[in-house]
Design a protein around this motif. Structure first.
Motif, PDB file in Angstrom:
ATOM      1  N   ASP A  40       3.511  10.698   1.044  1.00 23.71           N
ATOM      2  CA  ASP A  40       4.927  11.013   1.262  1.00 23.71           C
ATOM      3  C   ASP A  40       5.787  10.588   0.077  1.00 23.71           C
ATOM      4  OD1 ASP A  40       4.636  12.316   3.676  1.00 23.71           O
ATOM      5  OD2 ASP A  40       4.999  10.520   4.878  1.00 23.71           O
ATOM      6  N   ASP A  41       5.462   9.445  -0.533  1.00 26.10           N
ATOM      7  CA  ASP A  41       6.187   9.010  -1.730  1.00 26.10           C
ATOM      8  C   ASP A  41       6.015  10.029  -2.857  1.00 26.10           C
ATOM      9  OD1 ASP A  41       6.966   6.583  -0.487  1.00 26.10           O
ATOM     10  OD2 ASP A  41       5.131   5.589  -1.180  1.00 26.10           O
ATOM     11  N   VAL A  42       4.789  10.506  -3.026  1.00 25.15           N
ATOM     12  CA  VAL A  42       4.503  11.506  -4.058  1.00 25.15           C
ATOM     13  C   VAL A  42       5.275  12.793  -3.755  1.00 25.15           C
ATOM     14  CG1 VAL A  42       2.692  12.930  -5.113  1.00 25.15           C
ATOM     15  CG2 VAL A  42       2.260  10.509  -4.615  1.00 25.15           C
ATOM     16  N   ARG A  43       5.247  13.202  -2.493  1.00 24.41           N
ATOM     17  CA  ARG A  43       5.974  14.408  -2.082  1.00 24.41           C
ATOM     18  C   ARG A  43       7.459  14.304  -2.433  1.00 24.41           C
ATOM     19  NH1 ARG A  43       7.027  15.406   2.726  1.00 24.41           N
ATOM     20  NH2 ARG A  43       7.214  17.643   2.553  1.00 24.41           N
ATOM     21  N   LYS A  44       8.052  13.133  -2.159  1.00 25.99           N
ATOM     22  CA  LYS A  44       9.491  12.971  -2.372  1.00 25.99           C
ATOM     23  C   LYS A  44       9.880  13.241  -3.820  1.00 25.99           C
ATOM     24  CE  LYS A  44      10.290   9.801   1.412  1.00 25.99           C
ATOM     25  NZ  LYS A  44      10.420   8.400   1.802  1.00 25.99           N
ATOM     26  N   PHE A  45       9.135  12.691  -4.777  1.00 25.58           N
ATOM     27  CA  PHE A  45       9.540  12.946  -6.163  1.00 25.58           C
ATOM     28  C   PHE A  45       9.057  14.300  -6.663  1.00 25.58           C
ATOM     29  CE2 PHE A  45       5.783  10.131  -7.147  1.00 25.58           C
ATOM     30  CZ  PHE A  45       5.044  11.007  -7.911  1.00 25.58           C
ATOM     31  N   ALA A  46       7.882  14.736  -6.268  1.00 28.40           N
ATOM     32  CA  ALA A  46       7.349  16.000  -6.792  1.00 28.40           C
ATOM     33  C   ALA A  46       8.106  17.216  -6.272  1.00 28.40           C
ATOM     34  CB  ALA A  46       5.865  16.120  -6.484  1.00 28.40           C
ATOM     35  N   ASP A  54      -5.991   8.076   1.443  1.00 26.39           N
ATOM     36  CA  ASP A  54      -5.447   7.092   0.504  1.00 26.39           C
ATOM     37  C   ASP A  54      -5.603   7.508  -0.955  1.00 26.39           C
ATOM     38  OD1 ASP A  54      -4.314   4.538  -0.308  1.00 26.39           O
ATOM     39  OD2 ASP A  54      -6.344   3.966  -0.877  1.00 26.39           O
ATOM     40  N   SER A  55      -6.150   8.668  -1.215  1.00 23.00           N
ATOM     41  CA  SER A  55      -6.410   9.062  -2.599  1.00 23.00           C
ATOM     42  C   SER A  55      -5.848  10.440  -2.891  1.00 23.00           C
ATOM     43  CB  SER A  55      -7.915   9.079  -2.888  1.00 23.00           C
ATOM     44  OG  SER A  55      -8.471   7.804  -2.679  1.00 23.00           O
ATOM     45  N   VAL A  72      -9.820  13.788 -11.334  1.00 19.67           N
ATOM     46  CA  VAL A  72      -9.745  12.339 -11.191  1.00 19.67           C
ATOM     47  C   VAL A  72      -9.094  12.042  -9.842  1.00 19.67           C
ATOM     48  CG1 VAL A  72      -7.496  11.924 -12.282  1.00 19.67           C
ATOM     49  CG2 VAL A  72      -9.257  10.168 -12.396  1.00 19.67           C
ATOM     50  N   LEU A  73      -9.489  10.937  -9.250  1.00 16.50           N
ATOM     51  CA  LEU A  73      -8.914  10.477  -7.991  1.00 16.50           C
ATOM     52  C   LEU A  73      -8.033   9.270  -8.273  1.00 16.50           C
ATOM     53  CD1 LEU A  73     -12.189  10.654  -5.874  1.00 16.50           C
ATOM     54  CD2 LEU A  73     -10.384  12.371  -6.010  1.00 16.50           C
ATOM     55  N   ILE A  74      -6.926   9.170  -7.542  1.00 18.61           N
ATOM     56  CA  ILE A  74      -5.993   8.054  -7.692  1.00 18.61           C
ATOM     57  C   ILE A  74      -5.867   7.348  -6.349  1.00 18.61           C
ATOM     58  CG2 ILE A  74      -3.627   7.365  -8.203  1.00 18.61           C
ATOM     59  CD1 ILE A  74      -3.359   9.878  -9.922  1.00 18.61           C
ATOM     60  N   ARG A  75      -6.155   6.061  -6.321  1.00 21.40           N
ATOM     61  CA  ARG A  75      -5.988   5.261  -5.100  1.00 21.40           C
ATOM     62  C   ARG A  75      -4.505   4.962  -4.911  1.00 21.40           C
ATOM     63  NH1 ARG A  75     -10.514   2.710  -7.438  1.00 21.40           N
ATOM     64  NH2 ARG A  75     -12.379   3.002  -6.177  1.00 21.40           N
ATOM     65  N   LEU A  76      -3.902   5.617  -3.949  1.00 17.65           N
ATOM     66  CA  LEU A  76      -2.467   5.452  -3.733  1.00 17.65           C
ATOM     67  C   LEU A  76      -2.098   4.030  -3.333  1.00 17.65           C
ATOM     68  CD1 LEU A  76      -1.681   8.798  -1.915  1.00 17.65           C
ATOM     69  CD2 LEU A  76      -0.889   8.091  -4.172  1.00 17.65           C
ATOM     70  N   SER A  77      -2.936   3.378  -2.547  1.00 16.47           N
ATOM     71  CA  SER A  77      -2.611   2.027  -2.080  1.00 16.47           C
ATOM     72  C   SER A  77      -2.550   1.013  -3.211  1.00 16.47           C
ATOM     73  CB  SER A  77      -3.615   1.576  -1.027  1.00 16.47           C
ATOM     74  OG  SER A  77      -4.923   1.543  -1.576  1.00 16.47           O
ATOM     75  N   PRO A 127      -3.004  17.776   3.230  1.00 18.13           N
ATOM     76  CA  PRO A 127      -1.724  18.098   2.596  1.00 18.13           C
ATOM     77  C   PRO A 127      -1.890  18.241   1.083  1.00 18.13           C
ATOM     78  CG  PRO A 127      -1.471  16.247   4.107  1.00 18.13           C
ATOM     79  CD  PRO A 127      -2.939  16.513   3.967  1.00 18.13           C
ATOM     80  N   ALA A 128      -1.158  19.175   0.527  1.00 21.02           N
ATOM     81  CA  ALA A 128      -1.226  19.430  -0.911  1.00 21.02           C
ATOM     82  C   ALA A 128       0.145  19.834  -1.425  1.00 21.02           C
ATOM     83  CB  ALA A 128      -2.236  20.533  -1.206  1.00 21.02           C
ATOM     84  N   LEU A 129       0.315  19.709  -2.717  1.00 20.27           N
ATOM     85  CA  LEU A 129       1.495  20.224  -3.394  1.00 20.27           C
ATOM     86  C   LEU A 129       1.002  21.298  -4.353  1.00 20.27           C
ATOM     87  CD1 LEU A 129       3.263  16.825  -4.061  1.00 20.27           C
ATOM     88  CD2 LEU A 129       3.889  18.552  -2.355  1.00 20.27           C
ATOM     89  N   LYS A 130       1.643  22.450  -4.280  1.00 19.31           N
ATOM     90  CA  LYS A 130       1.198  23.586  -5.078  1.00 19.31           C
ATOM     91  C   LYS A 130       2.343  24.126  -5.918  1.00 19.31           C
ATOM     92  CE  LYS A 130      -2.403  24.921  -1.879  1.00 19.31           C
ATOM     93  NZ  LYS A 130      -3.056  26.024  -1.180  1.00 19.31           N
TER      94      LYS A 130
END
Length: 113
Positions: free
Chosen positions: A4-10, A42-43, A77-82, A25-28
């Motif tokens: 959700d944090d990523v969604r807010k800025f993207a 979490d990733s 690449v995978l990013i651990r959001l936590s 969920p994805a952003l396209k």
């Protein structure tokens, strides 16, 4: 961070929209995936990251960046959001956004930035 944090800025960037990919969920952008949430919740799955860059990211920040055997042969690449901070994730995704955005979207963003 959370997705959700990523969604807010993207979603403030031109041409980014909500979607799904592989049931998560994805952003396209322009019918291409910018980023998606991995099934673990979490990733982030970030496509089109050259293998040599991925290697450098994983070696320099293994608590944040990683990949699984499933993605070993793919430029992902995978990013651990936590464990990630916005100061790392946002510029990384913005660079991907710039690669997918139309010239007009980049110009509009740059004019407002």
């Amino acid at each position: 961070m959370t997705f959700d944090d990523v969604r807010k800025f993207a979603l403030t960037w031109p041409e980014v929209e909500d979607g799904t990919s592989y049931g998560t969920p994805a952003l396209k952008m322009r019918k291409k995936m910018l980023v998606r949430l991995k099934e673990d919740g979490d990733s982030l799955v970030v496509p089109d990251v050259p293998i040599d860059e991925r290697t450098m990211l994983v070696e320099s920040q293994p608590r944040i960046f990683y990949f699984t055997d499933h993605y070993a042969d793919y430029p992902i690449v995978l990013i651990r959001l936590s464990r990630a901070k916005r100061a790392i994730v946002e510029p990384f995704l913005r660079r991907r956004w710039r690669g997918l955005a139309s010239k007009a979207a980049r110009a509009a963003f740059d004019a407002g930035a």
